[in-house]
Design a protein around this motif. Sequence first.
Motif, PDB file in Angstrom:
ATOM      1  N   ALA A   1      10.763   2.367 -78.172  1.00  0.00           N
ATOM      2  CA  ALA A   1      11.503   2.710 -77.417  1.00  0.00           C
ATOM      3  C   ALA A   1      11.555   2.005 -76.074  1.00  0.00           C
ATOM      4  O   ALA A   1      10.605   1.454 -75.550  1.00  0.00           O
ATOM      5  CB  ALA A   1      11.223   4.367 -76.994  1.00  0.00           C
ATOM      6  N   PRO A   2      12.904   1.570 -75.668  1.00  0.00           N
ATOM      7  CA  PRO A   2      13.036   0.751 -74.387  1.00  0.00           C
ATOM      8  C   PRO A   2      12.248   1.542 -73.096  1.00  0.00           C
ATOM      9  O   PRO A   2      12.299   2.851 -73.081  1.00  0.00           O
ATOM     10  CB  PRO A   2      14.532   0.728 -74.148  1.00  0.00           C
ATOM     11  CG  PRO A   2      15.064   1.219 -75.552  1.00  0.00           C
ATOM     12  CD  PRO A   2      14.098   1.832 -75.849  1.00  0.00           C
ATOM     13  N   ILE A   3      11.940   0.616 -72.035  1.00  0.00           N
ATOM     14  CA  ILE A   3      11.120   1.090 -71.214  1.00  0.00           C
ATOM     15  C   ILE A   3      12.030   1.150 -69.825  1.00  0.00           C
ATOM     16  O   ILE A   3      12.872  -0.087 -69.583  1.00  0.00           O
ATOM     17  CB  ILE A   3       9.927   0.556 -70.818  1.00  0.00           C
ATOM     18  CG1 ILE A   3       8.854   0.625 -71.781  1.00  0.00           C
ATOM     19  CG2 ILE A   3       9.203   0.622 -69.287  1.00  0.00           C
ATOM     20  CD1 ILE A   3       7.545  -0.152 -71.704  1.00  0.00           C
ATOM     21  N   ILE A   4      12.403   2.231 -68.909  1.00  0.00           N
ATOM     22  CA  ILE A   4      13.066   2.109 -67.755  1.00  0.00           C
ATOM     23  C   ILE A   4      12.098   2.115 -66.807  1.00  0.00           C
ATOM     24  O   ILE A   4      11.150   2.665 -66.535  1.00  0.00           O
ATOM     25  CB  ILE A   4      13.828   3.337 -67.651  1.00  0.00           C
ATOM     26  CG1 ILE A   4      14.727   3.671 -69.011  1.00  0.00           C
ATOM     27  CG2 ILE A   4      14.783   3.134 -66.412  1.00  0.00           C
ATOM     28  CD1 ILE A   4      15.779   2.740 -69.237  1.00  0.00           C
ATOM     29  N   ASP A   5      12.358   1.040 -65.873  1.00  0.00           N
ATOM     30  CA  ASP A   5      11.098   0.776 -64.862  1.00  0.00           C
ATOM     31  C   ASP A   5      11.588   1.310 -63.588  1.00  0.00           C
ATOM     32  O   ASP A   5      12.606   2.023 -63.533  1.00  0.00           O
ATOM     33  CB  ASP A   5      10.804  -0.675 -64.685  1.00  0.00           C
ATOM     34  CG  ASP A   5      11.786  -1.578 -63.920  1.00  0.00           C
ATOM     35  OD1 ASP A   5      12.965  -0.921 -63.768  1.00  0.00           O
ATOM     36  OD2 ASP A   5      11.797  -2.748 -63.777  1.00  0.00           O
ATOM     37  N   ASN A   6      10.789   1.220 -62.640  1.00  0.00           N
ATOM     38  CA  ASN A   6      11.073   1.847 -61.483  1.00  0.00           C
ATOM     39  C   ASN A   6      12.275   1.861 -60.706  1.00  0.00           C
ATOM     40  O   ASN A   6      13.036   2.493 -59.890  1.00  0.00           O
ATOM     41  CB  ASN A   6       9.749   1.802 -60.402  1.00  0.00           C
ATOM     42  CG  ASN A   6       8.658   2.366 -60.796  1.00  0.00           C
ATOM     43  OD1 ASN A   6       8.540   3.250 -61.662  1.00  0.00           O
ATOM     44  ND2 ASN A   6       7.616   1.958 -60.322  1.00  0.00           N
TER      45      ASN A   6
END
Lengths: 537, 509
Positions: free
Chosen positions: B44-49
């Motif tokens: 799953a794609p990671i959404i960063d800060n």
Amino acid sequence: MENFDAIVIGAGHNGLTNAAFLAKAGLKVLVLEKNEYIGGATASLELHKNWKYSNCSYVCSLFRPEIYQSLDLGRHGLEVVPLQGSVTFKQDGDYLGSYHQSDLWRREVARHSKKDADAAVRFDADLMKWCRLIRGFLLRTPPDPASFRPRDALEFAFLLKKFYSLSESELYEFIRFFTMSIANYLEQYFESDVILAHFSGGSIIGTGLGVYSPGTAYVLLHHAMGDVDGNVGSWGFARGGMGSVAAALSSSFLSFGGTIRKSSEVKKITVSNQTATGVELVSGEIINANAIISNLDAKRTFLKIIDESDLPEDIVKRAKNFKIRGSSGKVNIALDGMPIFSALPDKSPLTLGHMHFSDTLERLERAYDDWKDDRWSSDPYVDMVIPTQYDPTMAPPGKHMMSVFVQYCPVSPEGGWDDKKKKAFGDTVINQIGDYSPNFKDLILHAEIRTPHEIEKEVGLTEGNIFQGELTLDQLMFNRPFPGYAQYRGPLKRMYMCSSSNHPGGGVMGAPGANAAREILRDFKRKNTTPEDFGDD
Amino acid sequence: MTNNLKVIVIGGGHNGLVCASYLAKAGLSVQILEARDSVGGACAPIIDNNGNKLAGLAHASYGLNMQILKDLDLPALPIQLSLDTISLSEDGSHITFANNSVSGRKISERDSKSYRGFIEEFKKYSEALDVLTTNIPPRLKDMDWHDKKTLIKIGWNLRFGLGKKLMREFLRVGGINIFDVLNEKFDDPAIKGAIAFDAVLGHKMGPRTPNTVLSYLQKISFGENNSLCRSDNLSTLLEEKAKSLGVKILTNSKIDRIIIEDGICKGVKLESAEIFKSDLVISNADAKTTFLKFVGTEYLDAMFSHRVDSIRQEGAVARINLCLKALPKDQNLEGDKLFQRLIIAPDMQYVEHAFNHSKYGEYSDHPILEMIINRVEDRGPSVNSITATISASFAPYDLKGGWGKNRNLFVNRVFETIEKYIPGFNNLVKSYELLTPCDIEEQYNCVGGHWHHGEMGIDQSFMMRPVHGSAQYKTPCKNLYLCGASAHPGGGITGLPGHNAAKQIIRAI
């Protein structure tokens, strides 16, 4: 000129065992030895006046009792003195003593961890199971998995039958045992650092692996095979030093009409028509025989004493890639008296066995990391014994001989070995012992320091590897020494191999010699004189 | 047998999705319960800060097994997503692995020929073992008909598929370390370093550790054409596929317990106390989480629990998500090269030294690294930063002194290392985010934060994965199954554990 049926190159214990079985079957056998003494790595030498050093191998742990019996070695003067217990000293001044009496042993383990004392019972029982299973394979010729000959198929069927005597769960546990690292294996049982280290040490002796390297767990068997099942005779000191093993074997061999020639170094095996016909000595003399048997390790056999042009290309490549890695050194010390160990009470029986100073897995593994980078371990694992406590023949009255096996020591440190480095290596070991024994350094009369370099030069073990080839999965069973050549027959006709480079490998075991004799006698259509099965299974 | 069996799949990782899809296809009614807010797990794609969308934890993979793509009618990953591997060198003479060949300024003819031979040889081994990886691992005693069939097929493939010579060679190298094998085959230290890197990344092993031939083989066997791909939208594809087959997906549903009554699995209880009853429960979680946390040792045999507890499963890879101010400018990494898979593992000794530290609970002084810089067109419309993802090893789960204040120290080691190979890199870093194995454990609900849900040594593979007694996707609890990477054939984005588990379940009902 005399005619021989067989020539054995090298009078190490496997060469002599092999020769004795052949002679027993009525063959006329000649053993050629390059040194002026026989025994190879099982020798007792007087390197300090009145002291006898077992300066290479030092305990008679694995010598097969079946060979002892069938060659009547007792009558030929071999007496094995059972060895008692062992001890691992801790850095904090405490120690872990391993006693033969199970009650004492259990109480001692419980002193370090109650949980481990319970686990020890389970551990002993499991280990014993693997022992029984594996012992049955030692004196057998490994089958070739790529062959369809009925003999190989039958042998496989035999092995499978053995395996299937285990329950399903045991079967998987056995496979795991064979492929795990000793540290991970033991961590399934024990929690105490010193207990883990105490058991792990034996698994790295002589190998180029560390306690966390998968494949080291089963080496534990080499230690357990002698003492777990109460077969005490097979785990101990040879009276008079390891030279007695060679002396008894040679006496047995001579009684069957064999011939030994010392100081006769073989230059090469003569070959015609892809058949080994004889040997040429360094002196130029040529001796012919119907079978040529090499007791040298696989590298020396195929790269030094056979012309490359006489061999298939594949074999030369395999011999070059054969892994023989020197990883151990030795320090033999003449002592003016018995050293005192501050941790142990006076007259403790624990000095009678193996003594170790590595009390955590991390110390053992870091010793390995040093070696990987071609340095000797700054905090080495040592296996130290003082056999003169049992055997007064090895030193003058009141004096002692100490044998210290050191793991790890590189074949060639950066820039190669010189006297300065050799001394520094020896000092590392002596200082380590000195840390645990206040009077030790003052007692030293003479110390012989042996790096892999010396072991190779004198005994002829390539790179000073005590097993004549790493005991890793690619070099065990039907892969040892090379796939397709594990049945003691060489790539040339009438040429055989009987050294520890063959199944089941190193240790003063005599099994490769006996197994090779069986195959030779089969080819010669003679009666088999070698033992094959265990009475107790 | 009824076709209306209700099935719950715990965890919607790629294996859970594959397994669920197969079961739904077979007519079962399947409900996936996912603890996170989206399915896909490591894919799953990671959404960063900063709101940037980055590749998932598994930022590059060899893609799902071909058979699964075929069965589930999924498209193979498009060719533009394929990645070459570039092993960086301090002096700029990088080497490139692409299309089964290796090239670079200093590569000799002999080595590049050896490399083709090496890949070919290992491909053959992995083809011979294909029967094993795509099937339920056979039991060694009390075999049923399927077990015997698999075993005979393996034997046949080894003896006749490989031939006498290769079979012998396979039996020789199969159980040893990659270090010895590579030394026999190559001269160039950089080639050896890069291959050793692939053999150890994701594991707690060094090149000299026996078993690394096996771990390398497992990696190779994932690739049908031996080409790595970015796995950007894999999770979306799988999710859509599962939904279209009728799989129901519920996110943000953390499992509390698996309900066991009289040794039979009856359903699950969520942390929200909600109870889902079902006929079958299939766990995509790792074995430790499944048995020790969800089931509970009170329902298991003591020896079995002990074996599960002893599984070696300490992760050693950290993930760093980066925001860069600008693209690095390196004359040796021109154009497209910058966006390939860049690795730092210059030779085997370097890799071994990096590994040494992990044995004692230290992070590597000179870590081995894998970095992928995202292409401009992949950044998405709403985002305007340049992003990159790094897998850095070794960063042990059980770090001495804990990760707390060591986090920044480790990241500095990583940046310093990259700086040596791509000068000027340090100044380009705008912001970063570190996921240690401990963070991975927490965020991905996997004990130890291990990529593969357990080391893939021989003792934890095949009919011993995760432990014997639960190696055929079945468990000691009736109606409870495993379908995650803890089960045979283990980790990697193959979907095979899910596929094999579905096969076993369909066979069982």
